[in-house]
Design a protein around this motif. Structure first.
Motif, short mmCIF file in Angstrom:
data_model
loop_
_atom_site.label_atom_id
_atom_site.label_comp_id
_atom_site.label_asym_id
_atom_site.label_seq_id
_atom_site.Cartn_x
_atom_site.Cartn_y
_atom_site.Cartn_z
N SER A 389 0.81 -1.22 0.00
CA SER A 389 0.00 0.00 0.00
C SER A 389 0.84 1.26 0.00
CB SER A 389 -0.93 0.01 1.22
OG SER A 389 -1.85 -1.07 1.16
N SER A 390 2.04 1.17 0.58
CA SER A 390 2.85 2.38 0.73
C SER A 390 4.03 2.48 -0.24
CB SER A 390 3.38 2.47 2.16
OG SER A 390 4.23 1.36 2.45
N ASN A 391 4.26 1.45 -1.07
CA ASN A 391 5.43 1.57 -1.95
C ASN A 391 5.22 2.65 -3.00
OD1 ASN A 391 4.42 0.57 -4.46
ND2 ASN A 391 4.79 -1.53 -3.84
N GLN A 392 6.32 3.18 -3.50
CA GLN A 392 6.28 4.37 -4.34
C GLN A 392 6.41 4.09 -5.83
OE1 GLN A 392 5.73 7.51 -2.87
NE2 GLN A 392 5.30 6.09 -1.17
N TRP A 393 6.60 2.84 -6.21
CA TRP A 393 6.89 2.58 -7.63
C TRP A 393 5.69 1.95 -8.38
CZ3 TRP A 393 6.62 -2.61 -8.85
CH2 TRP A 393 6.77 -3.52 -7.80
N ARG A 529 -2.07 -14.00 -16.54
CA ARG A 529 -2.74 -12.82 -17.09
C ARG A 529 -1.95 -11.58 -16.71
NH1 ARG A 529 -6.35 -9.14 -15.04
NH2 ARG A 529 -6.67 -10.30 -13.10
N ASP A 530 -1.77 -10.68 -17.65
CA ASP A 530 -1.01 -9.46 -17.38
C ASP A 530 -1.90 -8.42 -16.71
OD1 ASP A 530 0.76 -7.42 -17.25
OD2 ASP A 530 1.08 -7.20 -19.41
N TRP A 531 -1.78 -8.32 -15.39
CA TRP A 531 -2.57 -7.35 -14.63
C TRP A 531 -1.77 -6.12 -14.24
CZ3 TRP A 531 -0.55 -7.04 -9.64
CH2 TRP A 531 0.14 -8.16 -9.16
N TRP A 532 -0.60 -5.97 -14.85
CA TRP A 532 0.29 -4.86 -14.54
C TRP A 532 0.18 -3.77 -15.61
CZ3 TRP A 532 4.72 -4.98 -10.98
CH2 TRP A 532 4.69 -6.08 -10.11
N SER A 533 0.25 -2.51 -15.17
CA SER A 533 0.39 -1.43 -16.15
C SER A 533 1.80 -1.47 -16.71
CB SER A 533 0.14 -0.07 -15.49
OG SER A 533 1.21 0.26 -14.61
N ALA A 534 1.97 -0.96 -17.91
CA ALA A 534 3.29 -0.96 -18.55
C ALA A 534 4.29 -0.17 -17.72
CB ALA A 534 3.19 -0.38 -19.96
N GLU A 535 3.85 0.92 -17.13
CA GLU A 535 4.75 1.77 -16.35
C GLU A 535 5.24 1.06 -15.10
OE1 GLU A 535 4.67 6.12 -14.05
OE2 GLU A 535 2.94 5.44 -15.23
N THR A 536 4.33 0.39 -14.39
CA THR A 536 4.72 -0.31 -13.17
C THR A 536 5.58 -1.53 -13.49
OG1 THR A 536 2.77 0.45 -11.99
CG2 THR A 536 3.85 -1.51 -11.13
N ALA A 537 5.26 -2.24 -14.56
CA ALA A 537 6.08 -3.39 -14.96
C ALA A 537 7.51 -2.93 -15.28
CB ALA A 537 5.47 -4.08 -16.17
N LYS A 538 7.63 -1.79 -15.92
CA LYS A 538 8.96 -1.25 -16.24
C LYS A 538 9.73 -0.91 -14.97
CE LYS A 538 11.22 2.42 -18.92
NZ LYS A 538 10.99 3.61 -19.80
N ALA A 539 9.04 -0.32 -13.99
CA ALA A 539 9.69 0.01 -12.72
C ALA A 539 10.13 -1.26 -11.98
CB ALA A 539 8.74 0.83 -11.85
N PHE A 540 9.28 -2.29 -12.01
CA PHE A 540 9.63 -3.57 -11.38
C PHE A 540 10.86 -4.17 -12.03
CE2 PHE A 540 9.38 -8.21 -11.38
CZ PHE A 540 9.18 -8.51 -10.04
N GLN A 668 21.59 2.29 -4.10
CA GLN A 668 21.86 1.06 -4.84
C GLN A 668 21.19 -0.16 -4.20
OE1 GLN A 668 26.04 0.44 -5.67
NE2 GLN A 668 26.38 2.61 -6.15
N ARG A 669 20.52 0.06 -3.09
CA ARG A 669 19.83 -1.05 -2.41
C ARG A 669 18.49 -1.29 -3.09
NH1 ARG A 669 21.03 1.46 3.59
NH2 ARG A 669 23.30 1.65 3.24
N VAL A 670 18.15 -2.55 -3.24
CA VAL A 670 16.91 -2.92 -3.92
C VAL A 670 15.82 -3.17 -2.89
CG1 VAL A 670 15.80 -4.58 -5.46
CG2 VAL A 670 18.18 -3.93 -5.84
N HIS A 671 14.71 -2.46 -3.03
CA HIS A 671 13.52 -2.69 -2.21
C HIS A 671 12.37 -2.92 -3.17
CE1 HIS A 671 15.82 -1.21 1.23
NE2 HIS A 671 16.12 -0.13 0.52
N ILE A 672 11.77 -4.09 -3.10
CA ILE A 672 10.68 -4.40 -4.05
C ILE A 672 9.36 -4.46 -3.31
CG2 ILE A 672 9.86 -5.97 -5.84
CD1 ILE A 672 12.77 -6.89 -6.21
N TRP A 673 9.18 -5.48 -2.48
CA TRP A 673 7.90 -5.62 -1.78
C TRP A 673 8.08 -5.36 -0.28
CZ3 TRP A 673 4.26 -5.55 -5.14
CH2 TRP A 673 4.44 -6.13 -6.40
#
Length: 673
Positions: A389-393, A529-540, A668-673
């Motif tokens: 809920s709070s992630n920024q990407w 099924r692709d439930w991701w927007s193109a923009e968010t998939a790119k950020a991921f 440089q640290r990776v934070h995903i979920w």
């Protein structure tokens, strides 16, 4: 794994709001034996060695094992528990039908005197069947028969885009060596393995009375080498988008007409299949060409060798020892054959696993463990919900869909709600080869029986006595078998920080698979099924690309690095698991107060130490090399070091500064979920 997202997970469960109990934990004063640590190593330079260094120096790998660590320790314990079950059934005149099957299967495997007396006579009907294959159509009939090798695997599983129904899958088969690299790489290690494989084939042929000698061995290796050239690398086989290639009933005939798909599927009992999902099309096409161009006599030699090799454990000792010498000693560095009873337990588990599990659960799975596990999973779900809920990407639409998927997670704990009915499997005391073939036939017929029906979501892919866990993206389920719910992963008498850092992070790992680079492609109901927007998939992808590069930099050996692409899904699971387990732990401390310092260690420090303990692992060189080349999991040291350097709280807990070897600047640290 038929396609499964992951599995090396661990352990037991944890009372969510558990303070340090008056009873002493199994490990140390708070859930970890501090004597395993190496204070000469700086935490910021090599956190795995800081936590496990002394254990590593003092631990000897058992002569019959390829590795040492908690998974091995728990597996040894589960073996002993199952041994008590099967040995009591082998000698119990009052047993029921399942007891007869389990007991006689084990007793037959253990009857080495009877096996020696029978010699190679039990092989005769199977060798006659192979030698009687005078046409390619007859060879195809054997390829689809349970217990026989095939250059193409045909399996049944849920359709990725319609997971409520089953589909037929066709793809490349595992050959005699672990992967294509063992046939094709031009280095001293692989050349030595290939030479040993040739010797092994010759030995098996000689001991089994198969004709052909060295020339036949060379033909078999040439055939497998040619097949391996068309096969896909392991990383590509982990890519759902690449391996999902649905075909109509007629289309495979265009891809690989040599396999006569209509006749072959009919013989396999799949004549009504409307969809065939080809997982590695170019490999299947290559196998088809090899099937047509290779002499029938060579295919018969190949089938005969693999049949004997695959069933060596239930044949005379010389054959069994030869298989051990190649597959365990040569390829994994194991020095000693496992005791017969241990292999007997494994054989019974493989044949009648849920039947054994049903008995195991009654005596080895306390009901309170299930309740505690549910409580902990709930805390992890809360942590994931808040972090998503709070992630920024993520954009809002994708975030909403991710939360819907999280809400639909189905946790399964301990054991299935219903067990497989093995009553139709015929087990005959005194004929272990026939029993092994009966087990293979039963399993295949079980799949055929399920094929026309809707997918049963209650089915399990592991047995209750298995030390592991998994996430199934096609059902959005996380599953934790009973046997893994033990110390050091979970201990009701341990400090809460230790439990959150161990089993909490493991639960978080499995949940994280729902959102890793492949699991994220499935929706809440398990549909591809692709439930991701193109923009968010790119950020991921931008984030995961960084993680790939980080892990590519780890080199277990001077000539071999971790494959960040192959291990990406597991690395995401590890990172997500630790970050969310830590968030859940902070919820605990917010409610119950900061825990005391124990053994000079804060609660946060104990949390991360417990995580490193979970991956306390020591492997033989050849086994670790094989893992790096073929397996989607990074070796234990890198599962630990690769994660903590991306977790901000770890830096604070251990005062990690610039100049420390694991240090990464915040950006440089990776934070995903």
């Amino acid at each position: 794994m038929k396609f499964k997202m992951l599995v090396l997970a661990t352990a037991s469960l944890l009372t969510v709001a558990m303070p340090l109990s008056a009873a002493k934990p199994i490990y140390g004063d708070w859930g970890y034996n501090a004597a395993a640590m190496d204070s000469s190593v700086k935490a910021g330079d090599d956190f795995w060695a800081y936590v496990n260094g002394t254990w590593d120096k003092n631990t000897q790998i058992a002569a019959d094992r390829a590795s040492a660590g908690p998974f091995v320790t728990l597996s040894d314990g589960a073996e002993k528990d199952v041994r008590q079950i099967v040995e009591s059934l082998a000698n119990n005149p009052q047993r029921d039908h399942l007891g007869q099957q389990v007991g006689d299967y084990y007793a037959s495997f253990m009857d080495t005197n009877g096996i020696e007396a029978a010699g190679t006579a039990p092989l005769k009907p199977y060798m006659a069947e192979i030698n009687g294959a005078k046409t390619r159509a007859q060879l195809l009939s054997l390829f689809v028969k349970p217990g026989y090798a095939s250059p193409v695997d045909v399996e049944i599983g849920p359709n990725f885009k319609n997971p409520d129904v089953y589909a037929v899958f066709a793809g490349q088969a595992t050959l005699g060596m672990p992967s294509r690299e063992y046939y094709l790489e031009d280095n001293a290690k692989m050349k030595a393995h290939r030479a040993a494989y040739r010797d092994y084939i010759i030995t098996i042929q000689k001991l089994a009375g198969l004709p052909g000698g060295e020339a036949a061995a060379d033909r078999i290796i040439a055939l497998e080498t040619a097949l391996s050239k068309a096969q896909w690398p392991a990383a590509d086989r982990r890519d759902i988008d690449k391996i999902y290639n649905p075909k109509t009933r007629t289309q495979p005939a265009k891809l690989a007409p040599q396999f006569d798909w209509n006749a072959t599927l009919t013989k396999a009992g799949l004549g009504n299949a409307k969809t065939i999902i080809v997982t590695e099309p170019s490999a299947v096409a290559g196998a088809g060409k090899m099937f047509a161009s290779t002499p029938l006599s060579t295919w018969r030699e190949w089938l005969a060798f693999h049949f004997v090799s695959d069933h060596a454990a239930v044949l005379p000792k010389a054959l069994d020892d030869a298989r051990f010498a190649f597959y365990s000693k040569e390829l994994n560095g194991v020095q000693q054959q496992r005791e017969r009873w241990k292999r007997g337990v494994a054989a019974v588990n493989g044949a009648l696993g849920e039947g054994v599990g049903e008995i195991y659960v009654k005596t080895h799975f306390p009901a309170e463990s299930e309740q505690q596990m549910k409580e902990l999973i709930g805390n992890l779900e809360d942590a994931y919900r808040e972090r998503i809920s709070s992630n920024q990407w993520m954009d809002e639409a994708t975030r909403k869909a991710a939360l819907e998927k999280l809400a639909a997670f189905e946790p399964r704990i301990g054991h299935p709600v219903k067990y497989i009915d093995y009553s139709s499997m015929k087990v005959v005391k005194g004929n272990p080869l026939a029993n092994a073939m009966a087990a293979a036939d039963f399993e295949y017929k079980l799949q055929l029986k399920r094929f026309p029906k809707a997918v049963d979501r209650s089915l399990w892919e592991m047995y209750p006595q298995t030390i592991n866990a998994y996430y199934n993206p096609l059902a959005n389920q996380i599953t934790f078998p009973a046997a893994i719910l033990q110390p050091p992963f979970f201990d009701p008498n341990a400090d809460a920080a230790a439990n959150y850092g161990a089993i909490g992070a493991v639960i978080g790992h499995e949940m994280g698979h729902g959102f890793d680079n492949q699991g994220r492609k499935f929706d809440p109901k398990g549909k591809l099924r692709d439930w991701w927007s193109a923009e968010t998939a790119k950020a991921f992808t931008a984030k995961t690309d960084v993680l790939v590069t980080q892990y590519n930099g780890f080199k277990p050996f001077p000539d071999l690095a971790v494959n960040g692409k192959l291990t990406l899904g597991e690395n995401i699971g590890d990172l997500s698991g630790v970050e969310n387990a830590y968030a859940a732990y902070k919820k605990y401390t917010a409610k119950h107060g900061e825990p005391p310092v124990i053994d000079g260690l804060t609660g946060d420090q104990r949390f991360f130490i417990a995580w490193a303990q979970a991956w306390q692992e020591k492997q033989r060189e050849d086994a670790e090399r094989q893992q790096v080349i073929t397996n989607e999991h990074s070796p234990g040291r890198y599962r630990v070091n690769g994660v903590v350097r991306n977790v901000d709280a770890w830096y604070k807990a251990f005062n990690v500064k610039p100049g420390d070897k694991l240090y990464l600047p915040p950006d440089q640290r990776v934070h995903i979920w």
